[in-house]
Design an enzyme around this catalytic site. Sequence first.
Site, PDB file in Angstrom:
ATOM      1  N   GLU A 490       0.792  -1.223   0.000  1.00 40.51           N
ATOM      2  CA  GLU A 490       0.000   0.000   0.000  1.00 40.51           C
ATOM      3  C   GLU A 490       0.831   1.283   0.000  1.00 40.51           C
ATOM      4  OE1 GLU A 490      -2.453  -0.766   3.398  1.00 40.51           O
ATOM      5  OE2 GLU A 490      -3.867  -1.987   2.261  1.00 40.51           O
ATOM      6  N   GLU A 556      -6.563  -6.884  -2.174  1.00 43.56           N
ATOM      7  CA  GLU A 556      -7.081  -7.296  -0.870  1.00 43.56           C
ATOM      8  C   GLU A 556      -8.591  -7.165  -0.863  1.00 43.56           C
ATOM      9  OE1 GLU A 556      -5.311  -5.274   2.444  1.00 43.56           O
ATOM     10  OE2 GLU A 556      -3.258  -5.592   1.746  1.00 43.56           O
TER      11      GLU A 556
END
Length: 889
Positions: A490, A556
């Site tokens: 991320e 995700e």
Amino acid sequence: MSPTKLIKPQFLLYLLLFTICLNGNLYAQSSYELNSGWKCADIGSVKISGYELSKPDFNAKNWMPATVPGTVLTTLLNNKKVPDPFFGMNNEQIPDIYKTGAAYYTYWFIKDFTESPTTKGSQVYLNLRGVNYSCDIFLNGNKLNKTLQKGMFLRFSYNITSFLAKNGANRLAILVYPPDVLGNANGGQGGDGTIARNVGLQYTAGWDWIQPVRDRNTGIWDKVTIQKTGAVRISDTHVITLVPGQRFPDGPQSPANIQVSATLNNAATAPVSGTLRFELDGKTISKTVTLKPSSTQQVNFNDFTLQNPKLWWPNGYGPQNLYNLKVSFVANGNKLSNQQSLKVGVRQLQSEYNEHTGSRQIEVNGQKIFIKGGNWIISDEMMRLSDARYDAEVRFHRDMNLNLIRVWGGAMIERPEFFDACDKYGILVFQDLWGSGDCNGRWMDPMKLDDQWTRRKYPDDHGLFLRSAEDQIKMVRNHASLAIWCGGNEITPPEDILVPLRDSILPRLDNTRWFVDYSNSDAMSHNTLGDNGDGPYGIQPLSVFWEHRTFPFNSEVGSVGLSDYESLKRFIPTSHLSPPVYDEDTHKTKTDEVWDYHKYIGYDTSIARYGKVKNAEDFSNKAQLVNYDQYRGLAEGFTSHMWDWYTGFIIWKTQNPWTAMRGQMYDYYLDPNACLYGLHNGSAPLHIMYNPVNGMVMAANNTFKARRSMMLVVKTFDMTGKDSLITQVFADIGATTTKRYFSIKKTIDEMAAKEGVFLSLQLLDADKKLITENLYWIPDQKGNFSGLQKMKLNDLAIKAKYFKPGQVEVTLDNTQNHSLAFFNRLSLVNADTKTRLLPAFYSDNYVSVLPGERKKVIIDYQPGIAQKDLQVEVSGWNVSKRYLPIDNN
């Protein structure tokens, strides 16, 4: 330095002559692991130096037995000095290093081993594959490292030839220091975030799926080996396989090109001439080399053309063929100095940007692969790593019909043994480097000690990060399964790490794989939705998976994952086995403190749709119905839009390194739950499915073969077992595509209105044999499963027999004109204790049997267990629990 493998005693004689070749790792000619007989003591109790400790005459009789490879906490647990942190709230009883200070978990480790001095120029090396976080190393009164050895993700090798004791009795002493920055485990993601100032594990300070690891995994956590060679040692062998064109798994193949190189180190003080050779597919390729004294040289072979190669494919698309490749150096014409063996999967990886979806797509051997993946943290939070556990966990991912595992950036580059299993089972690996948006500054966070600008510069030592990356890339780059390198979770690494990694290190060391700068980068999946690019993570209406368009390659996305009651009993005290209670008015859940501590994630109203909860066992059993539906729906929803909305999805997450109650298809103890089998069904290579929103019957074909002349049969069954044929039509479907056939929404809504209905979809081949099937339980018009609650017991006929060593076949027969036998869990158990045998692998589970239908399930387990000790347990929604003997006939 090449990683080495555990050598079992029965192989030692053989290894004096030959090199063992197992599952893709590199092995020295004569190598053994120091994996037992270690002792340890905390630094405060030791009053003498490492020089004295490492002399064989120091008496360590009263020192504590140590677990190596392992961590300090593992050693303390094995010596019953701390309670099991996986049970209940025991973790709260273990002192946290942030409060105790680093010295509390700073330990000396000593090991005695026998190795005689060498003759005629032979060399002996001490190899350490992983120490967390830094250490000093002493051998026989000598210090081996001139400066502090630092780096959790660096392999170290020391030439100990001149330090070996004359009588062969050697003493190794290693002082291990914890991470430089301990991190305050304050309840945030990665605690206060400062754990990320190290080049190490971030999860150890706690996350929303794990409690803090109290010693932050301090210890000699990976393998320690002794390696014996001649004057010249081989390291960093690199194998690249090039497979031009578009290939298919079947039939003759055009040639593949194999590129091999290796690094040679001459430890002698004189020049050494010899022959470097590699052997592959019965052919030997040689190159004459002369090495200068005390020098290192990389040697590149000419390209080798492999005729009619047996290719390696991802799971579901073709076989996982692996070749044996042996590299050796023979000095002075006939003396073997060193050799290594590895397994090679011949395949070529490519990726390209799909303009239609707005995301990257992965290609193997010229064929696009729809990615169905799972996120992975680490096998065990306390670093109790093993070949067998890796094999079992990766096999579960194969059994889920997944084809990729993403190794999350808050953990580590996985061990070669993990990649061995992925090579074996056809699981591509998306490997993050060390970093996460939570700790490394992507977001504002009041739980963090430092501001975003400061956290953006983590870790403290950028040079260590880059050296570690180089080393770990070399360690795993030969594995066929390794598909993607990622800069971090991320968030990208700092610019002065990212640029050399992307522009220099990877092009030089591993230029055949896709590198993405971070896990939800626009380069991977174009974010048009305006948020973080991940999720959702909790329970969802099934319509969300089918109709809500999310990120075109979602790194995700997940749901709930509570295991069943047998699993809960393994780590929750009996007094705390009380089910959560959800308040529909406040939308809040009242949860037991132990459930909260183990990160329970709410099921909201989904459990109540199956009837009022009686107790924790009833709650967890009903949760399995939700689990199955959630993950089948997730896989089906994404797959229904493959190559249109999506090029892939990766579930957050598929496994837990601790006894958490979320994000898992099997529990820490390797016991699968219904999530696994919902995925197994929904991700099947050829799959028939039903869109609950518009009633569309569809098929997905994730293979390279078109399917023709199939019969699509659509039936319903009411709660008594009465069936109604809705329709049957001939159907076909092209390769790697989805197809919509017709909608049955109006019919199903009408039939389900009163108390729900079962919907059966089947595809039959030209011989009327079943190819694939799917069974849905459709709720009533109020959204409840009222009919299920009225079903009568079914006396399902069940037999079990030993199929072959390590396999049991279970046959389930349902009588015609009887009710459907719904959602039956099979378990292989100990005949006396009735506890489950773990791990065991089921060809299917939570199976339903239609009236007049026979189903067979194969159970795999470790051969060698006495057959008299085993039974099969079966229990279902409307099938009473029973234990079956296993027939030997």
